[in-house]
Write a protein that holds these residues in place. Structure first.
Motif, PDB file in Angstrom:
ATOM      1  N   PHE A 169       3.859  12.981   0.444  1.00 43.54           N
ATOM      2  CA  PHE A 169       2.488  12.466   0.490  1.00 43.54           C
ATOM      3  C   PHE A 169       2.520  12.237   1.977  1.00 43.54           C
ATOM      4  O   PHE A 169       1.585  12.205   2.760  1.00 43.54           O
ATOM      5  N   ILE A 170       3.469  11.111   2.685  1.00 43.86           N
ATOM      6  CA  ILE A 170       3.492  10.080   3.784  1.00 43.86           C
ATOM      7  C   ILE A 170       3.285  11.316   5.356  1.00 43.86           C
ATOM      8  O   ILE A 170       2.623  11.659   6.485  1.00 43.86           O
TER       9      ILE A 170
ATOM     10  N   GLU B 164       0.795  14.166   5.444  1.00 45.71           N
ATOM     11  CA  GLU B 164      -0.886  13.204   5.928  1.00 45.71           C
ATOM     12  C   GLU B 164      -0.831  13.210   7.114  1.00 45.71           C
ATOM     13  O   GLU B 164      -1.412  12.862   7.933  1.00 45.71           O
TER      14      GLU B 164
ATOM     15  N   VAL C  76       1.000  -1.168  -0.575  1.00 49.74           N
ATOM     16  CA  VAL C  76      -0.068  -0.241   0.012  1.00 49.74           C
ATOM     17  C   VAL C  76       0.852   0.871  -0.260  1.00 49.74           C
ATOM     18  O   VAL C  76       0.581   2.359  -0.408  1.00 49.74           O
ATOM     19  N   CYS C  77       2.527   0.665   0.461  1.00 45.25           N
ATOM     20  CA  CYS C  77       2.675   2.506   0.800  1.00 45.25           C
ATOM     21  C   CYS C  77       3.477   3.015  -0.699  1.00 45.25           C
ATOM     22  O   CYS C  77       4.120   3.900  -1.206  1.00 45.25           O
TER      23      CYS C  77
ATOM     24  N   THR D  34     -11.056   8.198   4.470  1.00 45.45           N
ATOM     25  CA  THR D  34     -10.340   7.113   5.269  1.00 45.45           C
ATOM     26  C   THR D  34      -9.865   6.632   6.860  1.00 45.45           C
ATOM     27  O   THR D  34      -9.592   7.332   7.251  1.00 45.45           O
TER      28      THR D  34
ATOM     29  N   ILE E  76      -1.155   6.750   8.379  1.00 46.50           N
ATOM     30  CA  ILE E  76      -0.832   7.102   7.289  1.00 46.50           C
ATOM     31  C   ILE E  76      -1.026   6.430   5.859  1.00 46.50           C
ATOM     32  O   ILE E  76      -0.627   5.914   5.525  1.00 46.50           O
ATOM     33  N   HIS E  77      -1.752   5.518   7.138  1.00 48.65           N
ATOM     34  CA  HIS E  77      -2.285   4.239   6.177  1.00 48.65           C
ATOM     35  C   HIS E  77      -1.497   3.006   6.103  1.00 48.65           C
ATOM     36  O   HIS E  77      -1.891   3.176   5.074  1.00 48.65           O
TER      37      HIS E  77
END
Lengths: 203, 409
Positions: free
Chosen positions: A89-90, A93, A44-45, A168, A144-145
């Motif tokens: 992005f990380i 977030e 996912v990352c 999410t 950060i999912h």
């Protein structure tokens, strides 16, 4: 055995080996975040993406199996640019660099990323944090999912992802129940692997 | 163009008006045209192909004809169907899943087939099952297409003898029109009662699909062409037909049968546009192209330099006075809400591009911002897990290419 090339090196691997496993065996470093050794790949990352000759898009090394004649580059410009943007992005977030785990901060430094050039407005309702237990605290906005907690949880029905897009969220149980009402034993495996402090021990 | 016999689709020109819901499926208003009757379909030569296959059991011949026709996946992939099936057959597929979700906004071609030609859809499914050696099929229908669901149910109940050896399950799609469930592996998750998010590929569905069994996933339109190509080979002679949904600022919106490779202008003229300022090609996940650039063939290779694709075959015409930046921003808002949130590039990238689009609308972007937007778009295209994340930047990229940056010619 399957013959392939990584960064110009001719390598051999058994069918089913992932590019990440093979690279690590030969001391080729590919950055990872969501990957937990011995657990099913989540992919996912996308930080571990590598370039495969003849393909426009990049492939996650953690879940891409070797195939005959594959020519792989792990540190092409395209890979590095992609990882840099993903790192921003990380950071965006999570809401900053400094509260990320040391390995993640080290990776950011290695990629030359020191901050995100944009901020994301937190989307979660304030009560989104109330679902922790007496032992484990949930801070939704830090998440950060990366799915590391989902992969680490011994009972795969406890931690879930819910919502879509900006909404999410991390939830517990199949119907978003408080953690205390799930079969959670507070073993702390999820807290141990969380790189953001979204899941932490209650102070 | 419309033909008399057999009474197959495409004689209808214009039959609905699409509302303009900003997010989610547009509401459909139907001009009261019921499904064609079973008797009429059978009398006009329908079920001939299925009958022949049931009599001689020559599945290899059907596969050969599909191969020769060059039929491609009509859901947007445009991969040759015969090749997809040939890849699946060594795994002995257990299930056939038919995607009738039609989650692409403003797209109604499957709706049209399911509502007016349920027999063709079911005949296509029955033939496909026999060729693939599958006994169980799942047809997932958009929840808004309730009447189609009922019509199909009625046909299956009344004329079950045609499908005696098959279990065809009709399922309703998610109530909330979850765009990403249209992705084939997310659809499998949905059928299994799991969260509607894409699975990692490989394994591909034909290797491990529904409940871990080898599964073939096809679009409604793709399978509907099968009975047609088997009985009316001329329809595929040197051409590939495709249903397009043509709407927007046109006098005659509707579903049209076109030929891939046909001049795009010619296709658009059928719907009698009043005046064209720009066209959204390929639905919301496609892109915006100004009127001056429409002199191209309607095929993926010809459209690629314009940064758009045929996709599910949706063409939306915008007249003068429409603002491309507003349409582009609307598309990005849609994607940011519809991302399943699973992978980082799509979940964060769609939010960041939507923010950039709003800034662009306000005229508050610098050259540096545009450079960053390109980097975000490239990251999404290169590293997203599924097609949603890879396609989401297209509206922005086509807008920047055609409306915001200096033109090459």
């Amino acid at each position: 055995m399957i013959n392939l090339q990584i960064n110009g090196q001719c390598l051999q691997a058994a069918p089913g080996t992932t590019l990440l496993e093979l690279a690590r065996r030969h001391d080729i470093v590919i950055p990872t975040l969501c990957h937990l050794p011995g657990r099913e790949a989540r992919s996912v990352c996308r930080l571990c993406v590598v370039e495969v000759a003849g393909q426009e898009r990049l492939f996650p090394a953690c879940s891409t199996a070797v195939s005959a004649g594959m020519v792989v580059r792990t540190h092409s410009q395209k890979c590095i640019h992609t990882r840099q943007v993903l790192m921003e992005f990380i950071i965006a977030e999570h809401g900053g660099l400094h509260t990320l785990s040391p390995p993640l901060r080290a990776l950011a430094a290695e990629l030359g990323v020191s901050a995100a050039r944009f901020a994301l407005t937190p989307q979660h309702a304030a009560d989104g944090n109330r679902y922790g237990s007496d032992y484990i605290r949930l801070q939704q906005d830090k998440c950060i999912h990366c799915d590391r907690c989902i992969a680490a949880c011994r009972d795969h029905h406890i931690i879930h992802r819910a919502g879509r897009g900006a909404n999410t969220q991390l939830t517990f149980g199949t119907h978003n129940t408080p953690l205390a009402e799930t079969p959670c034993t507070s073993c702390g495996d999820c807290v141990a692997v969380c790189p953001t402090g979204a899941l932490s021990e209650q102070g | 163009m419309p033909r008399r016999s057999p009474p197959l689709p495409y004689s209808v020109r214009s039959f609905y008006a699409a509302g303009e819901e900003p997010d989610g499926k547009a509401l459909i208003e139907v001009a009261g045209r019921g499904p064609s009757s079973f008797a009429a379909y059978a009398a006009g030569g329908g079920f001939r192909a299925l009958q022949r296959l049931r009599a001689d059991g020559n599945a290899a011949e059907v596969l050969r004809q599909i191969y020769a026709s060059g039929l491609r996946g009509c859901g947007g992939s445009h991969l040759p169907l015969a090749r997809k099936w040939q890849a699946a057959m060594p795994y002995a597929p257990r299930y056939l899943v038919i995607n009738g979700l039609e989650g692409e906004p403003d797209t109604f071609k499957d709706y049209f087939l399911l509502r007016d030609y349920p027999h063709i859809v079911l005949e296509g499914i029955a033939i496909s099952c026999r060729v693939l050696g599958v006994r169980e099929a799942y047809l997932v229908i958009n929840a808004a297409y309730h009447e189609c669901h009922m019509a199909l149910e009625a046909v299956l109940q009344q004329h079950g003898a045609w499908f005696d050896d098959l279990a065809i399950h009709l399922l309703s799609g998610p109530e909330q029109d979850l765009y990403v469930v249209g992705e084939e592996t997310a659809l499998l998750n949905y059928i299994e009662g799991r969260r509607g998010e894409p699975r990692l590929k490989p394994p591909f569905p034909h290797q491990s699909g529904l409940w871990g069994q080898p599964t073939v996933v096809n679009n409604v339109e793709t399978l509907s062409w099968i009975p047609i190509l088997l009985t009316d080979a001329a329809r595929f002679a040197g051409r590939h037909p495709k249903l397009v949904t043509l709407l927007g600022d046109v006098a005659a919106p509707g579903i049209y049968e076109v030929t891939l490779g046909q001049p795009l202008c010619e296709i658009l003229q059928q719907a009698q546009p009043e005046d064209i300022s720009f066209v959204e090609i390929g639905g919301i996940s496609g892109g915006l192209v100004p009127a001056a650039r429409l002199d191209v063939a309607y095929a993926d290779d010809a459209l690629a330099p314009l940064g758009v694709q045929v996709g599910a075959g949706t063409l939306r015409v915008f007249g003068h006075g429409c603002d491309p930046v507003a349409e582009m921003a609307r598309a990005l808002e849609f994607f940011q809400a519809e991302s399943c949130g699973r992978c980082t590039p799509c979940r964060v990238g769609t939010r960041e591009l939507a923010r950039f689009a709003r800034a662009l609308q306000d005229g508050a972007v610098s050259a540096e911002d545009i450079h960053w937007a390109h980097r975000v778009a490239a990251t999404m295209q290169h590293s997203s897990t599924c097609g949603l994340g890879r396609a989401a930047p297209l509206p922005l990229l086509s807008y920047l290419k055609h409306f915001a940056e200096p033109q090459d010619d």
